[in-house]
Design a protein around this motif. Structure first.
Motif, short mmCIF file in Angstrom:
data_model
loop_
_atom_site.label_atom_id
_atom_site.label_comp_id
_atom_site.label_asym_id
_atom_site.label_seq_id
_atom_site.Cartn_x
_atom_site.Cartn_y
_atom_site.Cartn_z
N GLY A 69 0.37 -0.82 0.22
CA GLY A 69 -0.10 0.09 0.00
C GLY A 69 0.93 1.04 -0.27
O GLY A 69 0.96 2.19 -0.52
N THR A 70 1.82 1.49 0.74
CA THR A 70 2.72 2.46 0.86
C THR A 70 2.94 2.61 -0.46
O THR A 70 3.52 3.50 -1.44
CB THR A 70 4.29 2.25 1.85
OG1 THR A 70 3.02 1.57 3.60
CG2 THR A 70 4.50 3.20 2.73
N LEU A 71 4.16 1.60 -0.98
CA LEU A 71 4.16 1.77 -2.04
C LEU A 71 3.82 2.03 -2.96
O LEU A 71 4.23 2.93 -4.15
CB LEU A 71 5.03 0.46 -2.66
CG LEU A 71 6.02 0.41 -4.11
CD1 LEU A 71 7.12 1.15 -4.22
CD2 LEU A 71 6.18 -1.17 -4.08
N GLY A 72 2.33 2.07 -3.31
CA GLY A 72 1.62 2.15 -4.55
C GLY A 72 1.56 3.53 -4.57
O GLY A 72 1.12 4.22 -4.87
N GLU A 73 1.13 4.24 -3.08
CA GLU A 73 1.27 5.31 -2.19
C GLU A 73 2.51 6.44 -2.45
O GLU A 73 2.45 7.57 -3.57
CB GLU A 73 0.80 5.61 -0.86
CG GLU A 73 -0.34 5.47 -0.70
CD GLU A 73 -0.71 5.81 0.76
OE1 GLU A 73 -0.30 6.07 1.51
OE2 GLU A 73 -1.56 4.85 1.38
N ALA A 74 3.48 5.96 -3.08
CA ALA A 74 4.44 6.51 -3.49
C ALA A 74 4.53 6.82 -4.41
O ALA A 74 4.73 7.86 -5.24
CB ALA A 74 6.17 5.82 -2.41
N VAL A 75 4.13 5.65 -5.80
CA VAL A 75 4.06 5.90 -6.60
C VAL A 75 3.31 7.03 -7.20
O VAL A 75 3.93 7.83 -7.82
CB VAL A 75 4.02 4.67 -7.76
CG1 VAL A 75 3.81 4.80 -9.34
CG2 VAL A 75 4.99 3.38 -6.97
N SER A 76 2.04 6.95 -6.54
CA SER A 76 0.78 8.07 -6.49
C SER A 76 1.58 9.30 -6.80
O SER A 76 1.26 10.35 -7.61
CB SER A 76 -0.40 7.33 -5.93
OG SER A 76 -0.83 6.67 -6.45
N GLY A 77 2.17 9.75 -4.84
CA GLY A 77 2.91 10.61 -5.09
C GLY A 77 3.89 11.25 -5.90
O GLY A 77 3.79 12.28 -6.86
N ALA A 78 4.82 10.49 -6.54
CA ALA A 78 5.07 11.01 -7.65
C ALA A 78 4.54 11.55 -8.54
O ALA A 78 4.82 12.15 -9.44
CB ALA A 78 6.44 9.59 -8.11
N PHE A 79 3.38 10.49 -8.83
CA PHE A 79 2.80 11.00 -10.49
C PHE A 79 2.53 12.59 -9.99
O PHE A 79 1.51 13.33 -10.72
CB PHE A 79 1.48 9.91 -10.57
CG PHE A 79 2.73 9.03 -11.64
CD1 PHE A 79 2.27 9.80 -12.51
CD2 PHE A 79 2.74 7.79 -11.60
CE1 PHE A 79 3.00 8.20 -14.11
CE2 PHE A 79 3.36 6.32 -12.29
CZ PHE A 79 2.77 7.29 -13.40
N ALA A 80 1.72 12.23 -8.65
CA ALA A 80 0.72 13.64 -8.35
C ALA A 80 1.07 15.20 -8.53
O ALA A 80 2.33 15.27 -8.78
CB ALA A 80 0.39 13.35 -6.44
#
Ligand SMILES: Nc1nc2c(ncn2[C@@H]2O[C@H](COP(=O)(O)OP(=O)(O)OP(=O)(O)O)[C@@H](O)[C@H]2O)c(=O)[nH]1
Ligand SMILES: [Mg+2]
Lengths: 73, 728
Positions: free
Chosen positions: B319-330
């Motif tokens: 979940g954290t990894l997914g969030e990190a990737v999403s964060g990078a896209f934000a």
């Protein structure tokens, strides 16, 4: 007597191995030849197969196969 | 390059009885790392490696004699006799001999010495011999045999350099010369056949002794019926003399060996060996069976106990990894787009979800490697022979079945040690029913999510018991299926069981490490290739088509909602409900959703909704994919509001919350059990099907395995759900 009739601890010298078919041949090749000393070590929990000592190593075989081996206690 | 280095590659064959250390020696000579284990029959095919410039070494399956009965022994004998792959006989033969079991090992040496090649004896396991109170004088033995004898402890690398030197210096030596003779009338018959059939003496001897063996069959094929007749006449003449040909051969060889060896071996009495003491317990009538059952249960329970913490990781970690990737896209222009969804919902949720189970797989392989390397496998085969005999097989089938707990592919391959082709086939057909390591993720996910977290009798976890139960389901089904096959399509007599029980050994770190490392590598490669590929396809199928009008429609509804007079709380609740409906609508009209809905009637009797059904279908190439697919299906709908914490709920919670259109929960205990049973019995592994095709040399049997297992899985899963619905 036949090897198949032996109880654990019993043994003797092989007097004849039938040697019929591939299994008979395999038993001969594994050292169950005339004059070899063998001993029954134990019997598997369900009564078959048995474990024997022959020529210093442990071999497991079924009673039905051991019936082809005659020994002199 | 000079002309000498371009000279023909010289071939050195390593041959010997099973379990004498051939592969250990091969690895030491070539620097390779082939699999090693303490039971007869680890190596089942020819392996080639390079020893030095222009010298190749062949590792072969073990064989007690040149009279080969099983497919693996045949490979060894055919390579030696120059009948395999169109290659000539090897230039030099190294026979590996177990020093603690000298006489029986020298039997093969005497046969190999008749083949007309230089022979070197590698006297291995001298450490074991010393422990058993034996010491062998290599120089004396060498004099008696007339060929070099090099003492070794291959497992510790002792004596390897001496052997290397002996191999190099004897590559062009004269062929070994047998010093023994065969008694009359056997010798006369061999010579007669030698002349009549125009064969070398060793081939004439094999043809005479091994009735129905490959040498005879080849001879009949090339010389016609005349050869068959000559052989059967010769055998008949011997039979009247009172003994079968095999008895003449065995007695002559053992007789010579006994007098040749005696002067060079000294024995001193030692107390009961470790093996004797261990076997008193491990093969004891009652204790032996209990230890066996307890051992198996303990392992599966332990694997499961480990699953819990690991499942928490899934929840947190990726979940954290997914969030990190999403964060990078934000705040980039790709935010909320297809690429982000591919990475977060497709790859992280898919492949990540599978990779998480690596620790359990390591543990399972560790355990299997320990059993294999300490020598217990042969005992377990001894214990289980009677049970397997019930279904028409023998203890020889035990090791292939047991190896299938790790993976069915080596399991199916190790069935090569079974001599009868029917019994071998039955073993191959049922081996994939044993629960392999790829089922761990499915079982663990379902058990943790849907089996109540209770302790039976205060100690055993119910979840762990269900997990373990799946293994026993596989075993029981395999026994039943074998019984059925052996009494219908593959009817035949019960096979014999003759097996050597090797002494116990302390497991070697290197052997264990290699086995586990191979498993880890294979698992990661699978995750990175086939599972990744399927994940991407599934992501695409469940993401497209995007249906712009659908999104516009929801956007309009959302705006209407914003405009309405509502309290802040109500508005939030309404908006969330709207989001959920949008996610559902998008998922339903994706390709995956459309196919799934069309097929739902087929899944319904099993208690599955379209998502589970599609996840199961997508898992046919590789069953771990189901975890990936569930991760993806339950993620894709969430691509709106990715920054919202709520939308990144763990997979387990989202599965638990998923509903049928009428609001009932999709997953409950009967459904979870029905999924587990399906995965326990179904043939969802492309690689296994391909291996069965290769090993049986027929698509028919590969197809048969696939269809019978799949049908059985569907049926069993149907019964599980329907019965479970009534009771649970
Ligand atoms: N004590 C001792 N053990 C050894 C020695 N060499 C090999 N071993 C062990 O013997 C067992 C069998 O070794 P492998 O190399 O797999 O034997 P193999 O001849 O290739 O066996 P198959 O392929 O089954 O025919 C393993 O547990 C090895 O670690 C040795 O010199 N001493
Ligand atoms: Mg090997």
């Amino acid at each position: 007597m036949l090897l198949s009739e032996c109880q654990p601890g019993q043994g003797g010298v092989v007097t004849r191995t039938a040697g019929d078919g591939p299994i008979g041949q395999r038993l001969l090749e594994m050292g169950l030849i005339e004059g070899a000393r063998i001993q029954v070590i134990r019997v598997a929990p369900l009564g078959d197969p048995i474990e024997i000592k022959v020529g210093g190593y442990a071999l497991s075989l079924r009673r039905s196969e051991a019936a082809g081996v005659e020994i002199q206690p | 390059m000079s002309s000498t280095t371009q000279a023909r590659v010289r071939r050195v064959a390593l041959i010997g009885n099973p379990n004498t250390g051939k592969t250990t020696l091969f690895n030491a000579l070539t620097g390779l790392s082939q699999r090693v284990g303490n039971y007869p029959g680890v190596t089942v095919e020819k392996k080639v490696g390079r020893m030095s410039e222009g010298v190749e070494v062949l590792d072969l399956p073990g064989t007690y004699s040149l009279a080969a009965h099983s497919p693996d022994e045949m490979v060894a004998v055919r390579v030696l006799l120059g009948e395999q792959d169109g290659e000539p006989r090897p230039d030099l033969v190294v026979v590996i001999v177990d020093a603690s079991n000298l006489e029986r090992n020298l039997y093969l040496v005497t046969q190999v010495m008749e083949v007309g090649r230089p022979v070197v004896v590698a006297l291995n396991m001298t450490d074991m011999a010393a422990k058993a109170g034996m010491s062998v004088d290599p120089a004396g033995l060498s004099r008696s045999l007339g060929i070099p004898v090099v003492p070794l402890v291959a497992a510790r690398g002792e004596g390897i350099e001496d052997l290397r030197a002996a191999i190099q210096s004897h590559l062009d030596a004269a062929p070994a010369q047998p010093a023994w003779t065969f008694p009359e009338p056997f010798a006369r018959e061999v010579e007669g056949l030698e002349r009549e059939l125009g064969q070398e003496r060793c081939m004439a001897l094999r043809a005479l002794v091994d009735a129905g063996g490959t040498v005879e069959l080849d001879l009949v094929a090339s010389r016609g019926e005349k050869a068959r007749q000559a052989l059967s006449e010769a055998r008949e003449r011997l039979r009247v003399s009172g003994k079968v040909p095999a008895a003449y051969e065995a007695q002559a060889r053992y007789g010579w060996i006994a007098q040749a060896v005696a002067p060079h071996v000294s024995r001193r009495a030692v107390g009961a060996s470790l093996t004797d003491r261990l076997d008193r317990v491990l093969t004891h009538r009652l204790a032996g069976s209990l230890v066996f059952l307890a051992l198996m249960t303990a392992v599966f329970m332990l694997i499961f106990e480990w699953a819990g913490p690991v499942m928490d990781w899934i929840d947190g970690g990726f979940g954290t990894l997914g969030e990190a990737v999403s964060g990078a896209f934000a705040d980039t222009r790709w935010a909320g787009g297809a690429l982000e969804s591919l990475l977060v919902d497709g790859i992280v949720a898919g492949v990540g979800g599978v990779l998480i189970f690596l620790p359990q797989i390591v543990f399972l392989f560790l355990f299997i490697a320990l059993l294999e390397d300490c020598g217990y496998m042969a005992r377990a085969a001894f214990l289980m022979d009677r049970v397997l005999r019930f279904c028409g097989l023998s203890g020889h089938s035990f090791i292939p079945l047991m190896s299938s707990f790790a993976c069915a592919i080596p399991g199916v391959m190790s069935a090569r040690t079974i001599s009868n082709s029917r019994d071998r086939l039955v073993t191959i057909l049922v081996a994939p029913l044993m629960s392999c390591s790829a089922r761990i993720p499915v079982y663990a996910l379902m058990a943790v999510a849907f089996v109540p977290d209770l302790r039976v009798g205060g100690v055993l976890s119910l979840q762990g018991l269900v997990f373990t139960g799946m293994y026993f389901l596989g075993i029981v089904t395999a026994i039943g299926a074998a019984f059925l096959f052996k009494h219908t399509i593959l009817k035949g007599p019960t096979p014999p069981f003759v097996m050597e029980l090797p002494p116990y050994q302390r497991p070697r770190l290197r052997n264990i490490g290699l086995r586990v490392w191979d498993a880890v590598r294979a698992f990661v490669i699978r995750a990175g290739t086939i599972i990744l590929a399927i994940s991407v396809v599934i992501w695409a199928l469940s993401y497209y088509p995007r249906g712009e009008d659908l999104r516009e429609q929801f956007q309009a509804e959302r705006e209407a909602l914003e405009a309405r007079e509502l309290s802040e709380d109500d508005r939030t609740a309404e908006l969330e409900a709207l989001d959920r409906r949008e996610r559902g609508a998008l998922a339903r009209q994706s390709w995956f959703g459309r196919i799934g809905h069309a097929l739902e009637p087929a899944f319904k009797p099993l208690g599955w909704d379209w998502r589970i059904g599609m996840a199961a279908l997508a898992s046919f190439p590789a069953r771990e994919v189901i975890v990936a697919t569930l991760g993806i299906i339950y993620d894709v709908g969430d691509d709106v509001d990715v920054d919202d914490e709520e939308s990144r709920k763990p997979l387990i919670e989202r599965m638990q919350a998923s509903e049928w259109p009428d609001g009932k929960r999709v997953f409950n205990l009967p459904v979870a059990l029905s999924i587990m049973v399906f995965f326990a019995l179904c043939c969802q592994c492309g690689a296994t099907v391909a291996t069965i095709k290769r090993e049986t040399n027929s698509w028919k049997w590969a197809g048969f395995t696939f269809f019978y297992m799949t049908a059985l899985a569907y049926l069993a899963s149907f019964v599980t759900y329907q019965v479970g619905r009534l009771w649970l």
